[in-house]
Design an enzyme around this catalytic site. Structure first.
Site, PDB file in Angstrom:
ATOM      1  N   TYR A 201      61.204   4.483  22.558  1.00 24.14           N
ATOM      2  CA  TYR A 201      62.145   4.072  21.520  1.00 24.14           C
ATOM      3  C   TYR A 201      62.023   5.081  20.389  1.00 24.14           C
ATOM      4  O   TYR A 201      60.951   5.222  19.789  1.00 24.14           O
ATOM      5  CB  TYR A 201      61.808   2.678  20.990  1.00 24.14           C
ATOM      6  CG  TYR A 201      62.002   1.556  21.993  1.00 24.14           C
ATOM      7  CD1 TYR A 201      63.139   0.748  21.948  1.00 24.14           C
ATOM      8  CD2 TYR A 201      61.042   1.297  22.970  1.00 24.14           C
ATOM      9  CE1 TYR A 201      63.318  -0.293  22.860  1.00 24.14           C
ATOM     10  CE2 TYR A 201      61.219   0.260  23.883  1.00 24.14           C
ATOM     11  CZ  TYR A 201      62.357  -0.531  23.820  1.00 24.14           C
ATOM     12  OH  TYR A 201      62.524  -1.546  24.722  1.00 24.14           O
TER      13      TYR A 201
ATOM     14  N   PRO B 286      69.830  -5.432  21.681  1.00 25.30           N
ATOM     15  CA  PRO B 286      68.976  -5.100  22.835  1.00 25.30           C
ATOM     16  C   PRO B 286      67.716  -4.315  22.495  1.00 25.30           C
ATOM     17  O   PRO B 286      66.902  -4.063  23.389  1.00 25.30           O
ATOM     18  CB  PRO B 286      69.907  -4.260  23.715  1.00 25.30           C
ATOM     19  CG  PRO B 286      70.877  -3.650  22.757  1.00 25.30           C
ATOM     20  CD  PRO B 286      71.095  -4.675  21.679  1.00 25.30           C
TER      21      PRO B 286
ATOM     22  N   TYR C 146      56.408  -7.772  22.137  1.00 28.68           N
ATOM     23  CA  TYR C 146      57.120  -7.053  23.197  1.00 28.68           C
ATOM     24  C   TYR C 146      56.871  -7.677  24.568  1.00 28.68           C
ATOM     25  O   TYR C 146      57.794  -7.811  25.372  1.00 28.68           O
ATOM     26  CB  TYR C 146      56.716  -5.576  23.201  1.00 28.68           C
ATOM     27  CG  TYR C 146      57.670  -4.705  23.984  1.00 28.68           C
ATOM     28  CD1 TYR C 146      58.844  -4.234  23.410  1.00 28.68           C
ATOM     29  CD2 TYR C 146      57.402  -4.352  25.308  1.00 28.68           C
ATOM     30  CE1 TYR C 146      59.730  -3.441  24.125  1.00 28.68           C
ATOM     31  CE2 TYR C 146      58.278  -3.560  26.030  1.00 28.68           C
ATOM     32  CZ  TYR C 146      59.448  -3.114  25.433  1.00 28.68           C
ATOM     33  OH  TYR C 146      60.322  -2.343  26.153  1.00 28.68           O
TER      34      TYR C 146
ATOM     35  N   HIS D 124      54.668  -2.010  33.651  1.00 27.97           N
ATOM     36  CA  HIS D 124      54.357  -1.105  32.551  1.00 27.97           C
ATOM     37  C   HIS D 124      53.331  -1.739  31.628  1.00 27.97           C
ATOM     38  O   HIS D 124      53.508  -2.868  31.164  1.00 27.97           O
ATOM     39  CB  HIS D 124      55.631  -0.772  31.752  1.00 27.97           C
ATOM     40  CG  HIS D 124      56.476   0.276  32.397  1.00 27.97           C
ATOM     41  ND1 HIS D 124      57.477   0.957  31.729  1.00 27.97           N
ATOM     42  CD2 HIS D 124      56.474   0.785  33.663  1.00 27.97           C
ATOM     43  CE1 HIS D 124      58.049   1.819  32.542  1.00 27.97           C
ATOM     44  NE2 HIS D 124      57.448   1.728  33.725  1.00 27.97           N
TER      45      HIS D 124
ATOM     46  N   LYS E 250      65.050  -8.530  24.591  1.00 26.68           N
ATOM     47  CA  LYS E 250      64.797  -9.962  24.573  1.00 26.68           C
ATOM     48  C   LYS E 250      65.920 -10.825  25.152  1.00 26.68           C
ATOM     49  O   LYS E 250      65.710 -12.014  25.394  1.00 26.68           O
ATOM     50  CB  LYS E 250      64.530 -10.436  23.129  1.00 26.68           C
ATOM     51  CG  LYS E 250      63.274  -9.861  22.522  1.00 26.68           C
ATOM     52  CD  LYS E 250      62.053 -10.227  23.340  1.00 26.68           C
ATOM     53  CE  LYS E 250      60.807  -9.508  22.893  1.00 26.68           C
ATOM     54  NZ  LYS E 250      59.770  -9.513  23.919  1.00 26.68           N
TER      55      LYS E 250
END
Length: 394
Positions: free
Chosen positions: A201, A293, A385, A72, A297
Site C-alpha cells: 500500500y 477498499p 488488518y 500472507h 474489509k
C-alpha cells in the site's frame, strides 16, 4: 413453496449463509436476480481475513482455497520512497490473511450448493418480501415466466447496496451514515507475476497505489484517480507509467508489465445503515454497509455478518432462542463500525486529498512515520488488518 430461511442474493454472503445452514439441516432457498455467469464474472476483493478463512473451512468449502490460496504473514506500507513491513503473524500471535479471489470463493460455494442439491433460483425477477413484521413472512418472485410464493420463517437480505432488501424497510425506520470520497481507484488485472510476494500500500504525492495479486502469475494493481477520469483514457502504457511513479524506486524497477485483462474505476465511499434488521428481515453485507477498499474489509465484513446470523439462527431453530433476534443488528454493528474506522483511517492516511503540499499531507507522513516506528502502532495496524474477533451474541 416453503422453507425456513429465504436468502435474497447469491453472492458470496448469501451462498455462504446457505451452505452453513444446509450443513446443519436448516432448509433455505436462494433467490438471485442475475445469472450465475454474471455473478461469477464480478471482479472483486481477494484478501480474506483469518475469521473468514476459518468460516469457509467450517462450511466445508476450503479445499481449493487451502490448496491454491496464498497465505500472507504480512504486508508493506510505502511512503517517502521507503517501505515498512507490517508483520501480521508476529504482532497477532500467528494470525494471517489469505489471498484468494472473491470469484473463486463464489465458485466454490456454488459448486458445493449444486453438489448438495440446494435450491437456487437465478434470474429471479420481481423479488419482493412481504409481512416482515409478522410471524409468517414470505417472498414473491417470478422465474422463467412463472410466479412463485416462498413462505419462510426468516429472510436474509444478502443482495447488496442496490438490492430490494434494504428498500423493503420503511425509510423512516432507518438512519444512514455516509461519506463519499473525492476520488476513485483505477484497477488493472494482468497476467504478470506480482512485483513482490506481499501486498504494498503506497502513499505518494501523486496519489495512492496498491500492488495486489490473485495468484503467483496474476496481478491486480490500483492507482488513485479523480472521479472525472474515464477508463478509456487510460492505455496500458499510461497505467504502468503512473504506477511506477508512485512506487518506491526499488519496487518500480522490478515491476513486470504486460497487457491488461480488465480495467475498471471504482468510486470510494463509507456507508452504514442502522438498524440492520426489520422484523424477520436481516440485512447482510453491502445491503447494510460499504467500506472503501483500502482496508480490504468489504467481503470480510459480509462474512462476519453471516457468522452472526448463522449462529443466531442455529440458536433460534435448535433452542427456541427468539430473544436473540433483536440483538442481531447491535452485535454486527459493533464490529462494523470498528472496520469502518480502520478503512477510513487507511484511506485518510494513504490518499492525496489536495494538489498542494498542505498541512494534511504533512500529518499523513507524520502519522505513518510514528505508527510504523512503534511496536504498539504496528500491532494496532496488524490486529485490524487480519480482522478483529467476531462478536458473540451472549
Amino acid at each position: 413453496m416453503t422453507t425456513r430461511v429465504a436468502i435474497i442474493g447469491a453472492g458470496p454472503s448469501g451462498l455462504l449463509l446457505g451452505q452453513l445452514l444446509a450443513r446443519q439441516g436448516i432448509a433455505n432457498v436462494i433467490l438471485e436476480r442475475k445469472s450465475g455467469e454474471y455473478v461469477l464474472g464480478r471482479i472483486r476483493a481477494g484478501v480474506l481475513e483469518q475469521g473468514m478463512v476459518d468460516l469457509l473451512r467450517e462450511a466445508g468449502v476450503s479445499e481449493r482455497m487451502d490448496a491454491e490460496g496464498l497465505p500472507h504473514d504480512g504486508f508493506e506500507l510505502a511512503f517517502d520512497n521507503r517501505r515498512v513491513r507490517v508483520d501480521l503473524a508476529g504482532h497477532t500471535g500467528g494470525k494471517r490473511v489469505m489471498i484468494y479471489g472473491q470469484t473463486e470463493v463464489t465458485r466454490d460455494l456454488m459448486a458445493a450448493r449444486e453438489a448438495e442439491g440446494g435450491i437456487s433460483y437465478y434470474e429471479a425477477d420481481a423479488v419482493t418480501p412481504h409481512d416482515l413484521e409478522t410471524d409468517a413472512p414470505y417472498v414473491t418472485f417470478t422465474h422463467a415466466g412463472e410466479s412463485y410464493r416462498l413462505d419462510c420463517a426468516y429472510v436474509a437480505g444478502c443482495d447488496g447496496y442496490h438490492g430490494v432488501s434494504r428498500r423493503s424497510i420503511p425509510e423512516e425506520r432507518l438512519k444512514t451514515f455516509e461519506r463519499v470520497y473525492p476520488f476513485g481507484w483505477l484497477g488493472m488485472l494482468s497476467d504478470t507475476p506480482p512485483v513482490t510476494d506481499e501486498l504494498i500500500y503506497a502513499r505518494h504525492d501523486r496519489g495512492f497505489a496498491l500492488c495486489s495479486m490473485r495468484s503467483e502469475s496474476r496481478s491486480r494493481y490500483y492507482v488513485q484517480v479523480g472521479l472525472e477520469e474515464k477508463v478509456e483514457d487510460w492505455s496500458d502504457e499510461r497505467f504502468w507509467d503512473e504506477l511506477k511513479r508512485r512506487l518506491p524506486d526499488e519496487v518500480a524497477a522490478q515491476l513486470v508489465t504486460g497487457p491488461s485483462l480488465e480495467k475498471s474505476i471504482a468510486p470510494l465511499r463509507s456507508f452504514v445503515v442502522e438498524p440492520m434488521q426489520y422484523g424477520r428481515l436481516f440485512l447482510v453485507g453491502d445491503a447494510a454497509h460499504i467500506v472503501p477498499p483500502t482496508g480490504a474489509k468489504g467481503l470480510n465484513l459480509a462474512a462476519s455478518d453471516v457468522n452472526t446470523l448463522y449462529r443466531l439462527l442455529l440458536k433460534v431453530f435448535r433452542e427456541g432462542r427468539t430473544d436473540l433476534i433483536e440483538r442481531y443488528s447491535s452485535t454486527c454493528l459493533k464490529r462494523i463500525w470498528k472496520a469502518e474506522r480502520f478503512s477510513w483511517w487507511m484511506t485518510s492516511m494513504l490518499h492525496r486529498f489536495s494538489d498542494e503540499e498542505d498541512f494534511e499531507a504533512r500529518m499523513q507522513l507524520a502519522e505513518l512515520d510514528y505508527l510504523t516506528g512503534s511496536e504498539a502502532g504496528l500491532t494496532t495496524i496488524a490486529e485490524n488488518y487480519v480482522g478483529l474477533p467476531y462478536e458473540t451474541l451472549e
